[in-house]
Design a protein around this motif. Structure first.
Motif, short mmCIF file in Angstrom:
data_model
loop_
_atom_site.label_atom_id
_atom_site.label_comp_id
_atom_site.label_asym_id
_atom_site.label_seq_id
_atom_site.Cartn_x
_atom_site.Cartn_y
_atom_site.Cartn_z
N TYR A 16 -1.26 2.26 0.61
CA TYR A 16 -0.74 1.05 1.27
C TYR A 16 -1.87 0.09 1.65
O TYR A 16 -1.59 -1.00 2.14
N ASP A 18 -4.89 -2.56 1.94
CA ASP A 18 -5.55 -3.68 1.25
C ASP A 18 -6.79 -4.18 2.01
O ASP A 18 -7.19 -5.32 1.87
N THR A 189 3.80 -1.65 5.42
CA THR A 189 4.06 -2.88 4.66
C THR A 189 3.55 -2.65 3.24
O THR A 189 2.63 -1.85 3.02
N GLU A 191 1.71 -4.30 0.33
CA GLU A 191 0.87 -5.45 -0.03
C GLU A 191 0.68 -5.46 -1.56
O GLU A 191 0.57 -4.40 -2.18
N THR A 194 -2.09 -3.26 -3.84
CA THR A 194 -2.19 -1.83 -3.51
C THR A 194 -1.37 -1.04 -4.52
O THR A 194 -0.59 -1.61 -5.30
N GLY A 197 2.15 -1.68 -3.96
CA GLY A 197 2.49 -3.02 -4.45
C GLY A 197 2.78 -2.98 -5.94
O GLY A 197 3.76 -3.56 -6.42
#
Ligand code: SF4
Length: 378
Positions: A16, A18, A189, A191, A194, A197
Motif C-alpha cells: 500500500y 507510496d 488507501t 495509491e 503501489t 494500485g
C-alpha cells in the motif's frame, strides 16, 4: 525548532505504500553520510533556537546501524543545541527490534518509538506485505518497555477487507493490553504507484468500501475513547497526554528543517522539497548543493494549509490567526459558510477558535476545502 530526518530504505515494499524508499541498501552508508552533510549545509536554515524534537522517519530508520545513528546524532549535537527534554522519535519496524538494537537506540538517546505494527493479525500482515509477524509486533513492544522506552506509538491500519469488525477490535484490545501510550490509525488507501494500485487497475482487488471504512473509523474512535485515548488529531490518539510533540508542531505550523531524500522543510513563508531520488540526492550533496525545490507560500496557501491541518486537531483554528494569515477579514467573508456548518453540527466555536465536532470529523477535508480562500482575491 524541529528536525526531521528521512531514512529512505526498507527491507521490502509494503503493497500500500507510496512513500519514498528504496529496497536496495547498497548505498545506505553513503546516503547517511550525505544526510549528515546536509545537516551541516542547512544549519542556518532556521533562526538559532534549541531543537525541541527530532524525528527519524522514512522508509525504515530502524535499519540504521549503531554507527550510522551516532553519526547523525553527533552531527546534530555539534551544530545545534538540543533541548535537554527534547522528544527524539525513531520510526521502527518490529523485525528490526531485537533487544540489542533496542538497547542501542535507548543508549543513543531515542526516547520515543513509533512502531509500524499495522495489525496484530497474521493474515492482515501478509495481505499488506508486511515483513514482520504478529508475534514480532507484540514481542518488540514488550522488550522496548523492559529496556525503558515507555513512550511508544504504534500505527494501526483500518478498513482492511474482512468479514466484520472483529479483527480491528482484537487489534485494539492487544494495544490496550500492551499499555501503548499513543496510537496512529490510518485508513487503508489504494495509491496508484503501489502494488495495490496496479492490482486495482487490473481488477485483481476491489476498491476500499467507503461505508465499511467509515463504520470502522467510528468504532475505532469510540473504542479508543472508552479506553482512555484522547483523539487529539483525527488520526492520532494519546493516553495521558502522550501527544507526538513533533507531529503537533507540523499541525501548529511551526517551522522545521527536513533533511534526506524527499524531506520537506518549512520556515514560515516557504517550503522546500528535497529530491525524491537517492542517487540524485547523493550527487547533489557531494557537490555541496541542496537538491530542493522552493515553493513560496502566498497568504492563501498559508491560510488553506492552516485550515487543512489545524481543523483536524483538538486545538482547532484560531480566529485571529486566520485573519492575520489571510490578510483579509476571513470571518466576515465566510460568515454564511460558518453558520451553515454550525447548523449542521459540523463545527463549533468559542471566543478564540473554531473546532470540528465529532460529526464534523467525518467530513474534515470537505469542511476545510469549503473554507479555502482563493489566492487571486488578494
Ligand atoms: S510502509 Fe513503511 S516499511 Fe512499508 S514500504 Fe512503506 S516506508 Fe517501508
Amino acid at each position: 525548532m524541529h528536525l526531521y530526518l528521512h531514512i529512505p530504505f526498507c527491507r521490502q515494499a509494503c503493497h500500500y505504500c507510496d512513500f519514498h524508499f528504496s529496497t536496495n541498501t547498497s548505498n545506505k552508508r553513503a546516503v547517511v553520510e550525505a544526510i549528515a552533510n546536509e545537516i551541516i549545509l542547512r544549519k542556518d536554515y532556521l533562526p538559532k533556537a534549541d531543537i525541541e524534537t527530532i524525528y527519524f522517519g522514512g522508509g525504515t530508520p530502524s535499519l540504521l546501524d549503531e554507527e550510522e545513528l551516532h553519526l547523525l546524532l553527533n552531527t546534530i549535537n555539534r551544530h545545534f543545541t538540543v533541548a535537554s527534554n527534547a522528544e527524539i522519535t525513531l520510526e521502527a519496524n518490529p523485525d528490526d527490534l531485537q533487544r540489542e538494537k533496542l538497547q542501542q537506540f535507548y543508549n543513543a538517546g531515542i526516547n520515543r518509538l513509533s512502531i509500524g505494527i499495522q495489525s496484530f493479525h497474521e493474515p492482515h500482515l501478509k495481505f499488506l506485505n508486511r515483513i514482520h509477524s504478529a508475534h514480532e509486533g507484540e514481542h518488540c513492544v514488550r522488550t522496548a518497555q523492559e529496556i525503558g522506552i515507555k513512550n511508544i506509538s504504534i500505527d494501526l491500519i483500518y478498513a482492511i477487507p474482512a468479514p466484520d469488525h472483529g479483527i480491528l477490535l482484537q487489534d485494539m484490545q492487544k494495544a490496550f493490553s500492551l499499555d501503548i501510550a499513543h496510537i496512529s490509525a490510518y485508513c487503508l488507501t489504494i495509491e496508484p504507484q503501489t502494488a495495490f494500485g496496479s492490482w486495482l487497475k487490473k481488477k485483481k482487488i476491489q476498491p476500499i468500501d467507503e461505508e465499511y471504512a467509515a463504520q470502522q473509523f467510528e468504532m475505532l474512535v469510540k473504542t479508543l475513547a472508552e479506553n482512555g485515548y484522547e483523539q487529539y488529531e483525527i488520526s492520532n490518539f494519546a493516553r495521558n497526554g502522550h501527544y507526538s510533540m513533533h507531529n503537533s508542531s507540523y499541525w501548529k505550523q511551526r517551522p522545521y528543517l527536513g533533511v534526506g531524500p524527499s524531506a520537506h522543510s518549512y520556515n514560515g513563508v516557504s517550503r522546500e522539497y528535497n529530491v525524491s531520488n537517492n542517487a540524485r540526492y547523493l550527487e547533489a550533496i557531494q557537490n555541496q548543493i541542496i537538491p530542493a525545490t522552493l515553493e513560496t507560500l502566498s497568504p492563501a496557501d498559508q491560510t488553506n494549509e492552516y485550515l487543512l491541518t489545524g481543523l483536524r486537531t483538538k486545538w482547532g483554528v484560531n480566529k485571529e490567526k486566520l485573519e492575520m494569515l489571510s490578510g483579509r477579514s476571513f470571518l466576515s467573508t465566510h460568515h454564511a459558510d460558518l453558520e451553515k456548518m454550525t447548523e449542521k453540527n459540523w463545527i463549533r466555536e468559542d471566543a478564540d477558535n473554531w473546532y470540528l465536532t465529532d460529526s464534523g470529523k467525518l467530513f474534515a477535508d470537505r469542511i476545510s476545502s469549503d473554507l479555502f480562500i482563493d489566492g487571486e482575491l488578494n
